[in-house]
Design a protein around this motif. Structure first.
Motif, PDB file in Angstrom:
ATOM      1  N   ILE A 265     -62.394 -11.652  37.750  1.00  0.00           N
ATOM      2  CA  ILE A 265     -62.488 -12.569  38.897  1.00  0.00           C
ATOM      3  C   ILE A 265     -61.227 -12.462  39.754  1.00  0.00           C
ATOM      4  N   VAL A 266     -60.068 -12.376  39.113  1.00  0.00           N
ATOM      5  CA  VAL A 266     -58.810 -12.211  39.853  1.00  0.00           C
ATOM      6  C   VAL A 266     -58.863 -10.907  40.648  1.00  0.00           C
TER       7      VAL A 266
ATOM      8  N   LEU B 174     -53.827 -18.353  42.804  1.00  0.00           N
ATOM      9  CA  LEU B 174     -54.515 -17.493  41.847  1.00  0.00           C
ATOM     10  C   LEU B 174     -53.876 -17.560  40.463  1.00  0.00           C
ATOM     11  N   ILE B 175     -52.576 -17.503  40.424  1.00  0.00           N
ATOM     12  CA  ILE B 175     -51.850 -17.499  39.149  1.00  0.00           C
ATOM     13  C   ILE B 175     -51.983 -18.835  38.426  1.00  0.00           C
TER      14      ILE B 175
ATOM     15  N   GLU C 179     -46.295 -15.261  35.312  1.00  0.00           N
ATOM     16  CA  GLU C 179     -46.847 -13.908  35.300  1.00  0.00           C
ATOM     17  C   GLU C 179     -47.677 -13.649  36.563  1.00  0.00           C
ATOM     18  N   ASP C 180     -47.291 -12.636  37.341  1.00  0.00           N
ATOM     19  CA  ASP C 180     -48.023 -12.310  38.558  1.00  0.00           C
ATOM     20  C   ASP C 180     -49.210 -11.418  38.211  1.00  0.00           C
TER      21      ASP C 180
ATOM     22  N   ASN D  66     -63.987 -20.197  46.261  1.00  0.00           N
ATOM     23  CA  ASN D  66     -64.892 -19.547  45.306  1.00  0.00           C
ATOM     24  C   ASN D  66     -64.123 -19.119  44.054  1.00  0.00           C
ATOM     25  N   TYR D  67     -62.932 -18.598  44.257  1.00  0.00           N
ATOM     26  CA  TYR D  67     -62.109 -18.190  43.126  1.00  0.00           C
ATOM     27  C   TYR D  67     -61.836 -19.365  42.190  1.00  0.00           C
ATOM     28  N   VAL D  68     -61.417 -20.485  42.765  1.00  0.00           N
ATOM     29  CA  VAL D  68     -61.104 -21.671  41.963  1.00  0.00           C
ATOM     30  C   VAL D  68     -62.326 -22.080  41.141  1.00  0.00           C
ATOM     31  N   SER D  69     -63.471 -22.068  41.767  1.00  0.00           N
ATOM     32  CA  SER D  69     -64.698 -22.434  41.070  1.00  0.00           C
ATOM     33  C   SER D  69     -65.040 -21.427  39.972  1.00  0.00           C
TER      34      SER D  69
END
Length: 152
Positions: A97-98, A129-130, A143-144, A80-83
């Motif tokens: 979103i992150v 995520l990054i 960058e984290d 879902n995050y990727v989308s």
């Protein structure tokens, strides 16, 4: 006469062996192409699949406090995050979103007695995520962006 006969047999054996090797190499090449074709998927999906496989394999060798359902939930959150991140329109929206994704992962990991996301998983998840956010230009790959909210 015997030498000619032996030479003919050796030539025949060499020829048939050579043909078998060429056929095997051709078959092997076909298999390699099929493998590449079958495993071709977007990079982020592949990373999520690798993470999922690792978690499930660990379940087979250990007795963690998480289940297949928890692993499925983790992969669902990441997919879902990727989308969502790829469809986001601004850095502010992307960072929200992150944050939401990291918080969902925090709750899931807490539910699993903090065993679902350990060192290896943390590194893999943070990278997903990054990298996906950096593709949108919201951060650099170094960058984290998860650290502010991450409990894992």
């Amino acid at each position: 006469m015997k030498i000619k006969f032996l030479t003919s047999i050796l030539a025949f054996l060499f020829f048939t062996h050579s043909c078998d090797r060429q056929k095997k190499n051709a078959d092997s090449s076909k298999n390699k192409v099929e493998i590449k074709t079958n495993t071709a998927m977007p990079r982020e999906k592949n990373k999520i699949s690798i993470l999922e496989k690792s978690m499930l394999e660990y379940m087979e060798t250990a007795n963690p406090s998480y289940t297949r359902i928890d692993v499925d939930e983790c992969t669902k959150i990441l997919n879902n995050y990727v989308s969502e991140i790829s469809n986001s329109k601004s850095r502010d929206e992307g960072m929200e979103i992150v944050k939401t994704t990291v918080e969902k992962l925090n709750k899931l990991n807490e539910k699993c007695n903090f065993e679902l996301i350990e060192t290896s998983e943390r590194e893999q998840i943070a990278e997903i995520l990054i990298v996906e956010s950096s593709k949108k230009g919201y951060n650099t790959p170094e960058e984290d962006i998860t650290e502010e909210w991450r409990e894992w």
